[in-house]
Design a protein around this motif. Structure first.
Motif, mmCIF file in Angstrom:
data_model
loop_
_atom_site.group_PDB
_atom_site.id
_atom_site.type_symbol
_atom_site.label_atom_id
_atom_site.label_comp_id
_atom_site.label_asym_id
_atom_site.label_seq_id
_atom_site.Cartn_x
_atom_site.Cartn_y
_atom_site.Cartn_z
ATOM 1 N N HIS A 549 -10.871 26.646 -4.120
ATOM 2 C CA HIS A 549 -11.044 26.091 -2.772
ATOM 3 C C HIS A 549 -10.882 24.583 -2.711
ATOM 4 N N TYR A 550 -10.549 23.972 -3.867
ATOM 5 C CA TYR A 550 -10.428 22.505 -3.914
ATOM 6 C C TYR A 550 -11.675 21.829 -3.363
ATOM 7 N N ARG A 551 -12.818 22.241 -3.906
ATOM 8 C CA ARG A 551 -14.082 21.643 -3.498
ATOM 9 C C ARG A 551 -14.780 21.076 -4.725
ATOM 10 N N GLY A 552 -15.456 19.980 -4.523
ATOM 11 C CA GLY A 552 -16.282 19.423 -5.598
ATOM 12 C C GLY A 552 -15.726 18.119 -6.138
ATOM 13 N N ASP A 553 -16.019 17.882 -7.429
ATOM 14 C CA ASP A 553 -15.688 16.600 -8.047
ATOM 15 C C ASP A 553 -14.249 16.630 -8.587
ATOM 16 N N ALA A 554 -13.335 16.162 -7.762
ATOM 17 C CA ALA A 554 -11.918 16.206 -8.129
ATOM 18 C C ALA A 554 -11.641 15.344 -9.362
ATOM 19 N N TYR A 555 -12.378 14.267 -9.504
ATOM 20 C CA TYR A 555 -12.241 13.386 -10.674
ATOM 21 C C TYR A 555 -13.646 12.928 -11.070
ATOM 22 N N GLY A 556 -13.766 12.495 -12.324
ATOM 23 C CA GLY A 556 -15.057 11.972 -12.768
ATOM 24 C C GLY A 556 -15.482 10.808 -11.892
ATOM 25 N N THR A 557 -14.551 9.897 -11.672
ATOM 26 C CA THR A 557 -14.817 8.792 -10.756
ATOM 27 C C THR A 557 -13.488 8.182 -10.311
ATOM 28 N N TYR A 558 -13.583 7.134 -9.543
ATOM 29 C CA TYR A 558 -12.388 6.505 -8.976
ATOM 30 C C TYR A 558 -12.398 5.005 -9.244
ATOM 31 N N THR A 559 -11.194 4.481 -9.486
ATOM 32 C CA THR A 559 -10.997 3.046 -9.571
ATOM 33 C C THR A 559 -10.563 2.573 -8.188
ATOM 34 N N PHE A 560 -11.018 1.387 -7.795
ATOM 35 C CA PHE A 560 -10.693 0.893 -6.457
ATOM 36 C C PHE A 560 -9.902 -0.398 -6.536
ATOM 37 N N GLY A 561 -9.014 -0.579 -5.568
ATOM 38 C CA GLY A 561 -8.213 -1.791 -5.564
ATOM 39 C C GLY A 561 -7.804 -2.195 -4.167
ATOM 40 N N CYS A 562 -7.514 -3.465 -4.036
ATOM 41 C CA CYS A 562 -6.992 -3.976 -2.766
ATOM 42 C C CYS A 562 -5.884 -4.972 -3.081
ATOM 43 N N ASN A 563 -4.755 -4.813 -2.425
ATOM 44 C CA ASN A 563 -3.637 -5.746 -2.563
ATOM 45 C C ASN A 563 -3.419 -6.486 -1.253
ATOM 46 N N VAL A 564 -3.091 -7.764 -1.372
ATOM 47 C CA VAL A 564 -2.593 -8.505 -0.217
ATOM 48 C C VAL A 564 -1.248 -9.089 -0.625
ATOM 49 N N VAL A 565 -0.231 -8.794 0.169
ATOM 50 C CA VAL A 565 1.105 -9.336 -0.082
ATOM 51 C C VAL A 565 1.461 -10.294 1.046
ATOM 52 N N GLU A 566 1.927 -11.477 0.660
ATOM 53 C CA GLU A 566 2.444 -12.428 1.643
ATOM 54 C C GLU A 566 3.931 -12.559 1.401
ATOM 55 N N LEU A 567 4.717 -12.463 2.460
ATOM 56 C CA LEU A 567 6.170 -12.498 2.280
ATOM 57 C C LEU A 567 6.861 -13.190 3.438
ATOM 58 N N GLU A 568 8.136 -13.475 3.220
ATOM 59 C CA GLU A 568 8.988 -14.023 4.270
ATOM 60 C C GLU A 568 10.225 -13.162 4.366
ATOM 61 N N VAL A 569 10.734 -13.011 5.575
ATOM 62 C CA VAL A 569 11.980 -12.284 5.741
ATOM 63 C C VAL A 569 13.074 -13.303 6.049
ATOM 64 N N ASP A 570 14.123 -13.243 5.260
ATOM 65 C CA ASP A 570 15.241 -14.154 5.480
ATOM 66 C C ASP A 570 15.924 -13.772 6.797
ATOM 67 N N PRO A 571 16.006 -14.696 7.747
ATOM 68 C CA PRO A 571 16.531 -14.331 9.067
ATOM 69 C C PRO A 571 18.024 -14.019 9.047
ATOM 70 N N VAL A 572 18.708 -14.382 7.993
ATOM 71 C CA VAL A 572 20.150 -14.116 7.923
ATOM 72 C C VAL A 572 20.440 -12.858 7.112
ATOM 73 N N THR A 573 19.831 -12.759 5.911
ATOM 74 C CA THR A 573 20.152 -11.633 5.037
ATOM 75 C C THR A 573 19.179 -10.468 5.178
ATOM 76 N N TYR A 574 18.069 -10.693 5.867
ATOM 77 C CA TYR A 574 17.013 -9.687 6.033
ATOM 78 C C TYR A 574 16.384 -9.250 4.713
ATOM 79 N N GLU A 575 16.475 -10.107 3.713
ATOM 80 C CA GLU A 575 15.751 -9.820 2.490
ATOM 81 C C GLU A 575 14.292 -10.199 2.678
ATOM 82 N N ALA A 576 13.410 -9.340 2.164
ATOM 83 C CA ALA A 576 11.987 -9.681 2.172
ATOM 84 C C ALA A 576 11.677 -10.363 0.846
#
Lengths: 702, 199
Positions: A549-576
């Protein structure tokens, strides 16, 4: 502390910088032949005839008829043949193995194959062959949607990603003692061992698997080495000579596994004040032609599909379906990068709909200790989703930049992610991993089948033992990974080695410490003789899992993370162009901070590649850009400054508080990039975010 | 993501004509089952004597003219520090120094390397004592799986010999012809900047 928490130098470092580490292709054996795989050039059909005159030209030729055991690469479903026997289900499927004393002669091996080609099935959404379906149910989604003010729907797509371990796949098979010994570039020696016993019809004692120094795996050397080892072993047994089978880059890229493409559909109920009331998620993954590891990949994908968010009413459905492409398989993250990409891209669209900022929406819904996951697992005190989120947001002034950037061509994007450590559900109990510790005159020698792939396993495991025995790190050795000499500590996958195998070794070392008492190792050996302590995995008390039934402790525990990405988009080539990536990870304890940082940086770089650069182009079921010149991965010039922050909220069942680490870092960069693009004014819902797609996203919005 | 990189790679490929051509022929050869009836005989002209000065030792071997420097080093001289990864001049794992300049050994024929001083990674720590660049790679954990490492160490060594105090941008540019899939770029950059001579 003796060693844990210190950035000890990796034990494999000196040989690698000197160029003296011997990888498979650096090794030769007397009388060795070189082998090559003759592969199907069509994606689907029958083989009508195979014509060649290779034996006359001094080649050893192996076909399906030469297989002494079963024609199968044993894994989960046993549906994949070792060599295709009349029927072809994907392009590049192995048909014959040819071997010759001269490597250069391999390219002159002429084989004419006559096929009856059939139309291949290449679109997963039109496939009716389901290898595995999983369902997760919590609460009553009908009630949850009724309580919602708004329902937000979305469809998100990801494509293949090539592991691209820098060392191509390769093994050498040596006929020995009436059986065969494999020296290979591989992650899981006992997987290869089990597969060879089946295909060669040999007893376990006749098959020996030794790991050579391995130039990266990332999952790509989890299951496929069984195939290569089987091919080389067949040629070795037929010729009676050692056989080296090393892929070239183009063959490796075209023929071996990749990250599964996925289509993920979300339907989410939310209140105006930003509380999630219901989730309905459908995950479809393209498994390719055979089952391989897809049942476990779709399982992990489905289990991570909700993101780390509270919700009382959840329905998740996951399917992995057959297509006529080379089988997809394990790649760092193992299904989670696809579904967490969808979850996090969807969160920003929900925030947009509610006219609140992405941080506030996540703060309101992120898991706290005591919350329950979609399977009903109660999260422990080490659940730090909110901590990593707040740390990353504060560090980057996320809200301020997010408000200022909007639509400016600059973007800032955030992703909150989690990763289950170790095998799913009852997997670790089934594996019943064993590890051994042998007392030496100075310290101890570790015996495990866990492999060093560059991730640092053979540095961190000795650190755990050194700390427990209270001896210097330098006094702990690690035995060569050789199935003839080490117990099966399970495969080196699923971010399990430090947490699970490290935990077993910690218990071995505790007992050794007690046995030693006040004696030095030398004194003990003199008085009592040799001491080897072997222990097996023990399930943390109180953990339960209902596979049906896919119930219960799917894993012993979990690792947590947070990413922040800062970027620019080239207005001519559209590269990020990413300008900075901030990665805050909490994996309990950094056993070796320098190596841990390397894993976070490395996973982040691969994640940026997944987000922006890496695109597999298929033509009629064959990879068309199977070379490094046109499958681009990040170089020094593509990687922005990486700001890595490590938080340490201990997990009480992990060694010194440690949880799994190495996969989590790849879960976050892609959604953070897509969300930064949204902030910059580009609405994308698929990976990779190539300039062409970014340009279209702009056109679509104006 | 980076136009500059694309351009510099293309320029590099143009500059190594013979090797690139040999590599470019591979896709057809790699599919033996599809090779046309009139495929050219691969054997080509027979072996010729080639004298290579590798790590201070001159050795004469008999190889066919089409054999690359990389294959000659690895298969004939058993000098295996330079790795074969792409065989296309796209990854830098086969980097060696030729008269002090980093080159892709897969994209140069062995016969073309005659008369030049060839240095492989093995030459940097002959007695086992790591040189400054190697020490910095270990100290800054500028490696994981190690398969690209000899290439990065030599690219870094070449940079620092020529430019003992490189700027950050010069380090990035000098190392941009080498690929590290483990993503150890932070450690590699630090090692290249921190080795004595590094800026």
């Amino acid at each position: 502390m003796y060693s844990v928490g210190h950035s000890e130098e990796r034990k494999d470092g000196v040989a690698k910088v000197r160029g003296t580490a011997r990888y498979v292709d650096d090794m030769t054996f007397p009388g060795m032949l070189h082998a090559r795989t003759i592969r199907s050039t069509i994606a689907c059909g029958e083989v009508l005839a195979v014509r060649h005159a290779l034996e006359e030209q001094g080649f050893t030729v192996v076909t399906a008829r030469d297989i002494p055991g079963e024609n199968v690469i044993a894994l989960i479903a046993d549906d994949q043949p070792c060599l295709a026997d009349g029927v072809v289900r994907h392009a590049e499927e192995p048909l014959l193995i040819v071997a010759h004393p001269q490597r250069a002669a391999l390219w002159q091996a002429r084989v004419d194959v006559e096929y009856h080609a059939r139309a291949p099935l290449l679109d997963a959404e039109r496939s009716s062959t389901i290898f595995k379906e999983v369902q997760i149910d919590k609460g009553d989604p009908g009630r949850g949607f009724a309580a919602a003010d708004v329902v937000v729907e979305g469809e998100y797509r990801t494509s293949w990603q090539e592991q691209l371990y820098i060392e191509p796949n390769g093994v050498i098979a040596v006929p020995e003692n009436g059986g065969v010994t494999i020296h290979g570039s591989l992650q899981c020696p006992y997987y290869v061992h089990a597969a060879l016993c089946r295909v060669l019809g040999l007893a376990g004692g006749k098959v020996r698997v030794v790991q050579a120094v391995t130039g990266g795996g990332f999952g790509g050397k989890e299951e496929y080495p069984s195939m290569i080892a089987a091919h080389a072993a067949l040629a070795a047994l037929k010729s009676g000579r050692p056989v080296k089978l090393v892929y070239d880059r183009m063959e490796d890229m075209a023929a071996t596994t990749k990250r599964h493409p996925a289509v993920v559909r979300h339907r989410t109920g939310v209140t105006w004040d930003g509380r999630i009331t219901a989730m309905d998620i459908d995950v479809l993954m393209d498994a390719g032609a055979y089952t391989t590891l897809s049942p476990v990949v779709i399982s992990r994908g489905a289990l991570h599909a909700t993101g780390p968010y509270r919700c009382d009413h959840v329905h998740v459905r996951g399917r992995a379906v057959m297509t006529n492409t080379p089988p997809n398989g394990a790649f760092r993250g193992f299904g989670a990068p696809q579904t967490e990409f969808a979850a996090e891209a969807h969160m920003d669209r929900i925030a947009e709909r509610l006219a609140i900022d992405p941080l506030t929406l996540r703060e309101r819904n992120a898991w706290r200790p005591g919350d329950t996951t979609a399977t009903g697992q109660t999260l422990g005190a080490d659940c730090s989703a909110l901590d990593v989120l707040c740390e990353a947001a504060l560090r980057t002034d996320f809200q301020g930049k997010w408000r200022r950037n909007r639509g400016s061509g600059r973007g800032i994007g955030l992703s909150l992610f989690f990763h289950g450590a170790g095998f799913t559900g009852a997997g670790e109990e089934r594996l019943a991993s064993r590890a051994a510790l042998e007392l030496t005159a100075f310290g101890a020698r570790i015996h495990v089948s866990s492999t060093e792939l560059g991730q640092g396993a053979h540095t961190v495991l000795p650190q755990i033992v050194a700390e427990t025995l209270r001896v210097p790190y330098e006094y702990i050795e690690i035995a060569p990974v050789d199935t003839a000499g080490v117990p099966d500590s399970g495969p080196t996958v699923a971010s399990r080695t430090s947490m699970i195998v490290g935990g077993i070794l910690q218990r071995c070392a505790e007992e050794m410490r007690d046995r030693l008492g006040s004696l030095s190792p030398e004194e003990y050996l003199e008085l009592h003789g040799p001491l080897v302590i072997t222990k097996e995995y023990e399930r943390p008390p109180g953990s339960v899992w209902d596979e049906e039934h896919y119930r219960g402790d799917a894993y012993g525990t979990y690792t947590f993370g947070c990413n922040v990405v800062e970027l620019e988009v080239d207005p001519v080539t559209y590269e990020a162009r990413p300008r900075r990536l901030t990665a805050v990870l909490d994996f309990g304890k950094a056993l070796n901070p320098a190596l841990a940082k390397g894993q976070i940086e490395g996973g982040s770089v691969q994640g940026l590649g997944y987000a922006l650069l890496e695109e597999v182009v298929h033509k009629e079921g064959r990879m068309a850009n199977n070379q490094l010149a046109n499958y681009a991965i990040p170089t020094t010039l593509d990687v922005p400054p990486l700001d890595v922050v490590i938080l340490e909220t201990p997990y009480r069942h992990g060694p010194f508080g440690a949880k799994g680490l190495v996969e989590a870092p790849i879960d976050g960069p892609a959604p953070a990039v897509i969300n930064a693009l949204r902030n910059a004014g580009y609405d994308l819902r698929s990976l990779p975010a190539t300039p062409e797609k970014i340009m279209e996203a702009r056109c679509g919005s104006t | 993501m980076s136009e500059e990189r694309g351009f510099s790679r293309r320029k590099f490929l143009q500059g190594v004509g013979a090797g690139a051509l040999a590599a470019g022929a591979m896709p057809d050869l790699a599919r033996g089952a599809e090779a046309p009836e009139d495929a050219p005989d691969l054997a080509g002209p027979g072996p010729v004597p080639v004298t290579l000065d590798v790590n201070g030792v001159r050795t004469t071997i008999e190889v066919e003219p089409r054999v690359t420097l990389l294959d000659a080093l690895r298969s004939r001289l058993d000098i295996t520090g330079a790795k074969k990864v792409c065989d296309h001049g796209a990854c830098g794992a086969c980097t060696v120094l030729l008269d002090g300049r980093p080159v892709y050994a897969c994209s140069m024929l062995a016969i073309a390397a005659q008369g030049k001083k060839i240095e492989t990674v093995e030459s940097l720590a002959p007695g086992g004592e790591l040189n400054a660049v190697q020490q910095a790679f270990v100290a800054h954990d500028g490696l994981q799986c190690g398969f690209c490492t000899s290439g990065f160490v030599l690219a870094s060594e070449a940079l620092l010999r020529q430019n003992p105090r490189p700027s950050h941008e010069e380090v990035l540019e000098a190392l941009s012809g080498n690929l590290c899939r483990c993503g150890s770029y932070q450690g590699i950059k630090k090692a290249s900047g921190a080795a004595p001579g590094g800026g």
